[in-house]
Design a protein around this motif. Sequence first.
Motif, PDB file in Angstrom:
ATOM      1  N   VAL A  11       0.854  -1.200   0.000  1.00 50.15           N
ATOM      2  CA  VAL A  11       0.000   0.000   0.000  1.00 50.15           C
ATOM      3  C   VAL A  11       0.885   1.244   0.000  1.00 50.15           C
ATOM      4  O   VAL A  11       0.674   2.180  -0.770  1.00 50.15           O
ATOM      5  CB  VAL A  11      -0.960   0.012   1.210  1.00 50.15           C
ATOM      6  CG1 VAL A  11      -1.682   1.355   1.316  1.00 50.15           C
ATOM      7  CG2 VAL A  11      -1.966  -1.110   1.087  1.00 50.15           C
ATOM      8  N   ALA A  12       1.903   1.222   0.860  1.00 45.53           N
ATOM      9  CA  ALA A  12       2.811   2.370   0.946  1.00 45.53           C
ATOM     10  C   ALA A  12       3.529   2.594  -0.386  1.00 45.53           C
ATOM     11  O   ALA A  12       3.716   3.736  -0.814  1.00 45.53           O
ATOM     12  CB  ALA A  12       3.827   2.144   2.069  1.00 45.53           C
ATOM     13  N   PHE A  13       3.886   1.519  -1.039  1.00 51.05           N
ATOM     14  CA  PHE A  13       4.557   1.634  -2.329  1.00 51.05           C
ATOM     15  C   PHE A  13       3.658   2.342  -3.353  1.00 51.05           C
ATOM     16  O   PHE A  13       4.086   3.266  -4.048  1.00 51.05           O
ATOM     17  CB  PHE A  13       4.936   0.234  -2.859  1.00 51.05           C
ATOM     18  CG  PHE A  13       5.400   0.238  -4.285  1.00 51.05           C
ATOM     19  CD1 PHE A  13       6.682   0.642  -4.608  1.00 51.05           C
ATOM     20  CD2 PHE A  13       4.537  -0.133  -5.317  1.00 51.05           C
ATOM     21  CE1 PHE A  13       7.105   0.659  -5.935  1.00 51.05           C
ATOM     22  CE2 PHE A  13       4.941  -0.114  -6.639  1.00 51.05           C
ATOM     23  CZ  PHE A  13       6.235   0.289  -6.949  1.00 51.05           C
ATOM     24  N   MET A  14       2.399   1.950  -3.419  1.00 53.27           N
ATOM     25  CA  MET A  14       1.470   2.575  -4.366  1.00 53.27           C
ATOM     26  C   MET A  14       1.234   4.039  -4.004  1.00 53.27           C
ATOM     27  O   MET A  14       1.176   4.902  -4.886  1.00 53.27           O
ATOM     28  CB  MET A  14       0.137   1.812  -4.394  1.00 53.27           C
ATOM     29  CG  MET A  14       0.242   0.440  -5.022  1.00 53.27           C
ATOM     30  SD  MET A  14      -1.376  -0.360  -5.265  1.00 53.27           S
ATOM     31  CE  MET A  14      -1.812  -0.793  -3.594  1.00 53.27           C
ATOM     32  N   GLN A  15       1.108   4.302  -2.714  1.00 51.04           N
ATOM     33  CA  GLN A  15       0.866   5.687  -2.276  1.00 51.04           C
ATOM     34  C   GLN A  15       2.058   6.587  -2.600  1.00 51.04           C
ATOM     35  O   GLN A  15       1.886   7.721  -3.045  1.00 51.04           O
ATOM     36  CB  GLN A  15       0.562   5.711  -0.774  1.00 51.04           C
ATOM     37  CG  GLN A  15      -0.808   5.142  -0.470  1.00 51.04           C
ATOM     38  CD  GLN A  15      -1.078   4.991   1.013  1.00 51.04           C
ATOM     39  OE1 GLN A  15      -0.154   4.762   1.793  1.00 51.04           O
ATOM     40  NE2 GLN A  15      -2.337   5.084   1.407  1.00 51.04           N
ATOM     41  N   GLN A  16       3.237   6.075  -2.395  1.00 50.14           N
ATOM     42  CA  GLN A  16       4.436   6.870  -2.693  1.00 50.14           C
ATOM     43  C   GLN A  16       4.562   7.145  -4.188  1.00 50.14           C
ATOM     44  O   GLN A  16       4.923   8.236  -4.607  1.00 50.14           O
ATOM     45  CB  GLN A  16       5.693   6.161  -2.184  1.00 50.14           C
ATOM     46  CG  GLN A  16       5.881   6.331  -0.681  1.00 50.14           C
ATOM     47  CD  GLN A  16       6.755   5.243  -0.069  1.00 50.14           C
ATOM     48  OE1 GLN A  16       7.505   4.565  -0.781  1.00 50.14           O
ATOM     49  NE2 GLN A  16       6.669   5.088   1.230  1.00 50.14           N
ATOM     50  N   GLU A  17       4.249   6.127  -4.980  1.00 47.47           N
ATOM     51  CA  GLU A  17       4.323   6.307  -6.437  1.00 47.47           C
ATOM     52  C   GLU A  17       3.243   7.297  -6.900  1.00 47.47           C
ATOM     53  O   GLU A  17       3.500   8.138  -7.763  1.00 47.47           O
ATOM     54  CB  GLU A  17       4.176   4.946  -7.126  1.00 47.47           C
ATOM     55  CG  GLU A  17       3.982   4.993  -8.637  1.00 47.47           C
ATOM     56  CD  GLU A  17       5.086   5.724  -9.401  1.00 47.47           C
ATOM     57  OE1 GLU A  17       6.207   5.873  -8.859  1.00 47.47           O
ATOM     58  OE2 GLU A  17       4.816   6.156 -10.544  1.00 47.47           O
ATOM     59  N   ALA A  18       2.050   7.227  -6.318  1.00 45.82           N
ATOM     60  CA  ALA A  18       0.972   8.159  -6.668  1.00 45.82           C
ATOM     61  C   ALA A  18       1.381   9.588  -6.331  1.00 45.82           C
ATOM     62  O   ALA A  18       1.129  10.525  -7.095  1.00 45.82           O
ATOM     63  CB  ALA A  18      -0.317   7.775  -5.929  1.00 45.82           C
ATOM     64  N   GLU A  19       2.017   9.749  -5.184  1.00 42.15           N
ATOM     65  CA  GLU A  19       2.464  11.065  -4.731  1.00 42.15           C
ATOM     66  C   GLU A  19       3.578  11.597  -5.640  1.00 42.15           C
ATOM     67  O   GLU A  19       3.603  12.773  -5.989  1.00 42.15           O
ATOM     68  CB  GLU A  19       2.965  10.932  -3.283  1.00 42.15           C
ATOM     69  CG  GLU A  19       3.287  12.233  -2.600  1.00 42.15           C
ATOM     70  CD  GLU A  19       2.078  13.147  -2.450  1.00 42.15           C
ATOM     71  OE1 GLU A  19       0.966  12.652  -2.264  1.00 42.15           O
ATOM     72  OE2 GLU A  19       2.267  14.381  -2.536  1.00 42.15           O
ATOM     73  N   ARG A  20       4.465  10.722  -6.014  1.00 36.60           N
ATOM     74  CA  ARG A  20       5.582  11.106  -6.881  1.00 36.60           C
ATOM     75  C   ARG A  20       5.080  11.633  -8.232  1.00 36.60           C
ATOM     76  O   ARG A  20       5.594  12.610  -8.754  1.00 36.60           O
ATOM     77  CB  ARG A  20       6.496   9.892  -7.114  1.00 36.60           C
ATOM     78  CG  ARG A  20       7.751  10.174  -7.913  1.00 36.60           C
ATOM     79  CD  ARG A  20       8.390   8.911  -8.447  1.00 36.60           C
ATOM     80  NE  ARG A  20       7.559   8.224  -9.447  1.00 36.60           N
ATOM     81  CZ  ARG A  20       7.435   8.593 -10.718  1.00 36.60           C
ATOM     82  NH1 ARG A  20       8.086   9.652 -11.169  1.00 36.60           N
ATOM     83  NH2 ARG A  20       6.659   7.933 -11.560  1.00 36.60           N
ATOM     84  N   ALA A  21       4.064  10.958  -8.774  1.00 37.31           N
ATOM     85  CA  ALA A  21       3.584  11.309 -10.103  1.00 37.31           C
ATOM     86  C   ALA A  21       2.592  12.480 -10.086  1.00 37.31           C
ATOM     87  O   ALA A  21       2.329  13.073 -11.124  1.00 37.31           O
ATOM     88  CB  ALA A  21       2.920  10.101 -10.762  1.00 37.31           C
ATOM     89  N   PHE A  22       2.019  12.787  -8.934  1.00 36.03           N
ATOM     90  CA  PHE A  22       1.022  13.848  -8.820  1.00 36.03           C
ATOM     91  C   PHE A  22       1.524  15.147  -9.449  1.00 36.03           C
ATOM     92  O   PHE A  22       2.690  15.491  -9.268  1.00 36.03           O
ATOM     93  CB  PHE A  22       0.698  14.071  -7.330  1.00 36.03           C
ATOM     94  CG  PHE A  22      -0.433  15.016  -7.099  1.00 36.03           C
ATOM     95  CD1 PHE A  22      -1.746  14.588  -7.181  1.00 36.03           C
ATOM     96  CD2 PHE A  22      -0.179  16.346  -6.812  1.00 36.03           C
ATOM     97  CE1 PHE A  22      -2.793  15.472  -6.974  1.00 36.03           C
ATOM     98  CE2 PHE A  22      -1.228  17.239  -6.610  1.00 36.03           C
ATOM     99  CZ  PHE A  22      -2.533  16.799  -6.695  1.00 36.03           C
ATOM    100  N   PRO A  23       0.723  15.899 -10.216  1.00 29.31           N
ATOM    101  CA  PRO A  23      -0.717  15.723 -10.455  1.00 29.31           C
ATOM    102  C   PRO A  23      -1.033  14.795 -11.630  1.00 29.31           C
ATOM    103  O   PRO A  23      -2.146  14.813 -12.127  1.00 29.31           O
ATOM    104  CB  PRO A  23      -1.162  17.149 -10.754  1.00 29.31           C
ATOM    105  CG  PRO A  23       0.014  17.756 -11.476  1.00 29.31           C
ATOM    106  CD  PRO A  23       1.233  17.120 -10.858  1.00 29.31           C
ATOM    107  N   LEU A  24      -0.076  14.041 -12.057  1.00 23.32           N
ATOM    108  CA  LEU A  24      -0.336  13.115 -13.157  1.00 23.32           C
ATOM    109  C   LEU A  24      -0.693  11.727 -12.611  1.00 23.32           C
ATOM    110  O   LEU A  24      -0.413  11.413 -11.468  1.00 23.32           O
ATOM    111  CB  LEU A  24       0.888  13.027 -14.081  1.00 23.32           C
ATOM    112  CG  LEU A  24       1.393  14.361 -14.645  1.00 23.32           C
ATOM    113  CD1 LEU A  24       2.581  14.132 -15.560  1.00 23.32           C
ATOM    114  CD2 LEU A  24       0.275  15.097 -15.375  1.00 23.32           C
ATOM    115  N   GLU A  25      -1.312  10.954 -13.492  1.00 19.95           N
ATOM    116  CA  GLU A  25      -1.748   9.622 -13.089  1.00 19.95           C
ATOM    117  C   GLU A  25      -0.614   8.612 -13.212  1.00 19.95           C
ATOM    118  O   GLU A  25       0.270   8.756 -14.062  1.00 19.95           O
ATOM    119  CB  GLU A  25      -2.920   9.197 -13.992  1.00 19.95           C
ATOM    120  CG  GLU A  25      -3.704   8.018 -13.471  1.00 19.95           C
ATOM    121  CD  GLU A  25      -4.930   7.715 -14.345  1.00 19.95           C
ATOM    122  OE1 GLU A  25      -5.785   8.601 -14.522  1.00 19.95           O
ATOM    123  OE2 GLU A  25      -5.008   6.591 -14.844  1.00 19.95           O
TER     124      GLU A  25
END
Length: 166
Positions: A11-25
């Motif tokens: 879960v943390a891995f996905m959240q970190q990747e989502a944060e890294r790419a923000f505001p992109l998907e």
Amino acid sequence: MRTAWISYRDVAFMQQEAERAFPLETGGVLMGYWTKNNQDAVIRSVIGPGPKAKHERSSFAPDYEWQEMQIACIYKDSGRFFTYLGDWHSHPDGLSRLSLKDRITLWRIANYRQARIAHPIMVILAGPQWKIKLWRQDCMVLFDAFILPFIREIRVYQYCHQYKFL
Ligand SMILES: [Zn+2]
């Protein structure tokens, strides 16, 4: 009751990747296994988008070649036990429901014979908190192009630590 199991680490891995790419998907692939009768999904490995992925505000295209390699490695390393379960991706706009495109994607996976996935799952992380929501395609009926596939939300959040599965 159906449950999906996922480790805090994944879960943390996905959240970190989502944060890294923000505001992109961004997003990737979920691997693991189903328990008896496809009752529970046990997510054991989460793959990222890959170095050549293309990220947009409301879509992204993974680096398929890289992902295929990761999938093959994880499959082999797990003794051919962990297989493709579905996809995950972020919704930077904050909506955790499935878009029309997401539903079509799930339906396509469910009907893709080679994948042998009757019930693919899709994890959505809605920004900016990146709460996760898991969806599962639960029907193999062929749909008219104008009728949306029936998708049932299943219970996740029976979190546990990864070592419990070893
Ligand atoms: Zn989506």
